[in-house]
Design a protein around this motif. Structure first.
Motif, PDB file in Angstrom:
ATOM      1  N   VAL A   5      20.433  39.280  41.704  1.00 23.38           N
ATOM      2  CA  VAL A   5      21.267  38.320  42.413  1.00 23.38           C
ATOM      3  C   VAL A   5      22.048  39.091  43.464  1.00 23.38           C
ATOM      4  CG1 VAL A   5      23.061  36.557  42.202  1.00 23.38           C
ATOM      5  CG2 VAL A   5      21.514  36.976  40.278  1.00 23.38           C
ATOM      6  N   LEU A   6      22.001  38.633  44.710  1.00 26.21           N
ATOM      7  CA  LEU A   6      22.770  39.258  45.776  1.00 26.21           C
ATOM      8  C   LEU A   6      24.165  38.652  45.780  1.00 26.21           C
ATOM      9  CD1 LEU A   6      20.195  39.489  48.719  1.00 26.21           C
ATOM     10  CD2 LEU A   6      21.012  41.328  47.233  1.00 26.21           C
ATOM     11  N   LEU A   7      25.151  39.454  45.399  1.00 29.66           N
ATOM     12  CA  LEU A   7      26.516  38.976  45.259  1.00 29.66           C
ATOM     13  C   LEU A   7      27.350  39.350  46.482  1.00 29.66           C
ATOM     14  CD1 LEU A   7      27.223  39.937  41.539  1.00 29.66           C
ATOM     15  CD2 LEU A   7      26.472  37.732  42.451  1.00 29.66           C
ATOM     16  N   PRO A   8      28.169  38.417  46.984  1.00 26.61           N
ATOM     17  CA  PRO A   8      29.038  38.725  48.125  1.00 26.61           C
ATOM     18  C   PRO A   8      30.310  39.429  47.670  1.00 26.61           C
ATOM     19  CG  PRO A   8      29.328  36.443  47.493  1.00 26.61           C
ATOM     20  CD  PRO A   8      28.268  37.007  46.571  1.00 26.61           C
ATOM     21  N   ALA A   9      30.800  40.304  48.509  1.00 23.24           N
ATOM     22  CA  ALA A   9      32.067  40.988  48.253  1.00 23.24           C
ATOM     23  C   ALA A   9      33.125  40.458  49.217  1.00 23.24           C
ATOM     24  CB  ALA A   9      31.900  42.498  48.417  1.00 23.24           C
ATOM     25  N   ALA A  10      34.378  40.808  48.960  1.00 24.14           N
ATOM     26  CA  ALA A  10      35.473  40.302  49.784  1.00 24.14           C
ATOM     27  C   ALA A  10      35.380  40.774  51.226  1.00 24.14           C
ATOM     28  CB  ALA A  10      36.807  40.716  49.177  1.00 24.14           C
ATOM     29  N   ALA A 308      39.127  41.787  31.032  1.00 16.26           N
ATOM     30  CA  ALA A 308      38.876  41.941  32.470  1.00 16.26           C
ATOM     31  C   ALA A 308      38.430  40.618  33.083  1.00 16.26           C
ATOM     32  CB  ALA A 308      37.824  43.021  32.702  1.00 16.26           C
ATOM     33  N   LEU A 309      37.566  39.886  32.392  1.00 22.22           N
ATOM     34  CA  LEU A 309      37.141  38.573  32.874  1.00 22.22           C
ATOM     35  C   LEU A 309      38.338  37.624  32.925  1.00 22.22           C
ATOM     36  CD1 LEU A 309      35.110  36.349  33.644  1.00 22.22           C
ATOM     37  CD2 LEU A 309      34.701  36.032  31.185  1.00 22.22           C
ATOM     38  N   LEU A 350      34.078  32.395  47.269  1.00 19.88           N
ATOM     39  CA  LEU A 350      32.755  32.770  46.775  1.00 19.88           C
ATOM     40  C   LEU A 350      32.758  34.169  46.152  1.00 19.88           C
ATOM     41  CD1 LEU A 350      30.115  31.167  46.707  1.00 19.88           C
ATOM     42  CD2 LEU A 350      29.386  32.420  48.727  1.00 19.88           C
ATOM     43  N   PRO A 351      33.398  35.179  46.763  1.00 20.32           N
ATOM     44  CA  PRO A 351      33.462  36.480  46.085  1.00 20.32           C
ATOM     45  C   PRO A 351      34.148  36.414  44.724  1.00 20.32           C
ATOM     46  CG  PRO A 351      33.962  36.753  48.411  1.00 20.32           C
ATOM     47  CD  PRO A 351      33.912  35.277  48.155  1.00 20.32           C
ATOM     48  N   HIS A 352      35.169  35.591  44.596  1.00 18.30           N
ATOM     49  CA  HIS A 352      35.838  35.446  43.303  1.00 18.30           C
ATOM     50  C   HIS A 352      34.873  34.875  42.268  1.00 18.30           C
ATOM     51  CE1 HIS A 352      39.234  34.544  40.541  1.00 18.30           C
ATOM     52  NE2 HIS A 352      38.473  33.521  40.195  1.00 18.30           N
ATOM     53  N   LEU A 353      34.133  33.831  42.628  1.00 20.51           N
ATOM     54  CA  LEU A 353      33.193  33.219  41.693  1.00 20.51           C
ATOM     55  C   LEU A 353      32.061  34.182  41.349  1.00 20.51           C
ATOM     56  CD1 LEU A 353      32.987  29.634  43.236  1.00 20.51           C
ATOM     57  CD2 LEU A 353      34.437  30.429  41.356  1.00 20.51           C
ATOM     58  N   GLU A 358      29.478  37.892  37.324  1.00 19.59           N
ATOM     59  CA  GLU A 358      29.072  39.252  36.951  1.00 19.59           C
ATOM     60  C   GLU A 358      29.763  39.708  35.666  1.00 19.59           C
ATOM     61  OE1 GLU A 358      28.798  43.659  39.095  1.00 19.59           O
ATOM     62  OE2 GLU A 358      30.135  42.125  39.912  1.00 19.59           O
ATOM     63  N   LEU A 359      31.058  39.464  35.564  1.00 18.01           N
ATOM     64  CA  LEU A 359      31.795  39.877  34.373  1.00 18.01           C
ATOM     65  C   LEU A 359      31.325  39.110  33.138  1.00 18.01           C
ATOM     66  CD1 LEU A 359      35.356  40.118  35.943  1.00 18.01           C
ATOM     67  CD2 LEU A 359      34.036  42.037  35.020  1.00 18.01           C
ATOM     68  N   ALA A 360      31.109  37.803  33.292  1.00 22.27           N
ATOM     69  CA  ALA A 360      30.665  36.997  32.154  1.00 22.27           C
ATOM     70  C   ALA A 360      29.268  37.392  31.706  1.00 22.27           C
ATOM     71  CB  ALA A 360      30.716  35.516  32.518  1.00 22.27           C
ATOM     72  N   ASP A 361      28.402  37.652  32.656  1.00 25.75           N
ATOM     73  CA  ASP A 361      27.041  38.074  32.305  1.00 25.75           C
ATOM     74  C   ASP A 361      27.077  39.414  31.575  1.00 25.75           C
ATOM     75  OD1 ASP A 361      24.021  37.727  32.670  1.00 25.75           O
ATOM     76  OD2 ASP A 361      24.356  39.706  33.587  1.00 25.75           O
TER      77      ASP A 361
END
Length: 387
Positions: A5-10, A308-309, A350-353, A358-361
């Motif tokens: 999954v390509l995740l966006p950063a801030a 952390a989550l 979107l970066p927050h979500l 990622e943390l939940a997974d």
């Protein structure tokens, strides 16, 4: 098959994340937990097909909403209903909350589940004087008692606006406690959850506010089952817990420090009424079952990594934590969409979500990691992050 999954950063960049291949072993359900009284404050599932506006009445998917509560009960957790996690005052109005209370209480009776329901004053239009505040509380208390649920006297924006001194809090809560048929839970919700509650209990000085809070309890022995403290300050909660009269429980609402507060120390421990136990339900129940056997180390090993989550979901502005909670419910397969009453799905970036996913997974919270990854990809694609 796409395995990343390509995740966006801030900062606008993207990075590749490889989801875990398998979930954690599914926790077994079971009877109510023994060593702690634990409530998960549950979210509501919106009806995504309803033709609504952000400031209109909420449209609720009742089947999915009640199914989620059965999920929590099946693991031995109690349900804290119609609390701030259910978007009270942030998309869910009093008529909607009243219907939620009726339906969930009936479902709790059928399922044999523990339930406590929020009692507030959100049917009022501000400003409102103290007599109207008392009457609004009375209306909601009567409903909750009529369906056989434990009442949680929630902090009131209307009372915070109308009260001129600590005495107004003492008089208002005393009036309600004298007429309550069963012991209630008192709720102290800090301004990080609702800025309108600044200075609750008659003072912005938390030491003075604590003294007033304890006066309410001491003046009405036998009428307070417990207190729910949501101040995100473990030291203050521990100190308050040690000052409670015998038999009055402390339910932690501290979504930053819950493992240490629930584990406790040589002088006592906190029970729990937590919004973060909505997404953590099965894992939290497994952890508390370790406490039931006296295994504090196993409890901490299971629950400490979840902090952390939780701290991410509840980061400022804290009141928008509900958005991350509902995202995780969708990714976990508990509902078919990521839509919230009042349009609150837009309240986090979107970066927050992406970080919440990622943390939940990483914790193994998703029963079907492939489904969660596919849904996260679809959300990101719709929002301009090609996968």
């Amino acid at each position: 098959m796409n395995t990343r999954v390509l995740l966006p950063a801030a900062d606008g960049a993207t990075r590749a994340y490889t989801p875990r291949g398998e979930p954690l072993p599914a926790p077994a359900g079971g009877p109510p937990l023994a060593s702690r009284t634990v409530f998960a404050a549950a979210h509501v599932v919106a009806d995504p097909r309803a033709d609504v506006t952000p400031d209109g009445p909420a449209a609720v998917d009742w089947d999915a909403t009640l199914a989620f509560r059965r999920h929590l009960w099946s693991h031995g957790l109690g349900v804290a209903e119609a609390m701030d996690t259910a978007q009270r005052g942030m998309g869910l109005d009093w008529p909607g909350a009243a219907e939620l209370i009726r339906r969930s209480a009936a479902e709790a009776t059928a399922a044999g589940g523990r339930i406590a329901c929020g009692v507030g004053t959100d049917q009022l239009t501000l400003p409102a004087g103290l007599p109207r505040v008392r009457a609004a509380y009375e209306e909601q208390l009567a409903l909750v008692e009529s369906v056989g649920a434990r009442a949680v006297l929630m902090a009131s924006r209307a009372l915070a606006a109308a009260a001129a001194s600590p005495d107004d809090y003492l008089e208002t809560y005393g009036h309600l406690l004298r007429q309550a048929r069963e012991p209630v839970i008192l709720h102290w919700l800090g301004p990080m959850f609702d800025p309108a509650l600044e200075g609750y209990w008659g003072s912005a000085d938390l030491d003075a506010a604590t003294d007033t809070f304890l006066q309410v309890i001491a003046a009405h022995p036998g009428k307070v089952d417990g207190i729910k403290v949501s101040l995100l300050d473990a030291g203050r909660e521990t100190a308050l817990r040690r000052r409670l009269p015998q038999g009055v429980r402390c339910y932690t609402g501290d979504d930053f420090n819950y493992p240490e507060l629930i584990a406790g120390d040589e002088q006592g421990f906190s029970h729990a009424l937590l919004g973060v136990f909505d997404p953590l339900g099965p894992l939290a129940a497994t952890a508390v079952r370790a406490l039931d056997t006296g295994d504090v180390q196993k409890f901490r090993e299971l629950l400490d990594p979840t902090v952390a989550l939780s701290r991410h979901l509840f980061q400022p502005p804290t009141r928008y934590y509900k958005t991350g909670v509902v995202l995780l419910a969708w990714l976990a397969g508990h509902q078919s969409h990521f839509t919230m009453v009042g349009g609150l799905q837009s309240a986090r970036s979107l970066p927050h979500l992406a970080r919440a996913y990622e943390l939940a997974d990483g914790l193994g919270l998703f029963p079907d990691p492939a489904l969660a990854a596919a849904r996260m990809r679809s959300l990101l694609t719709v929002h301009g992050v090609p996968q």
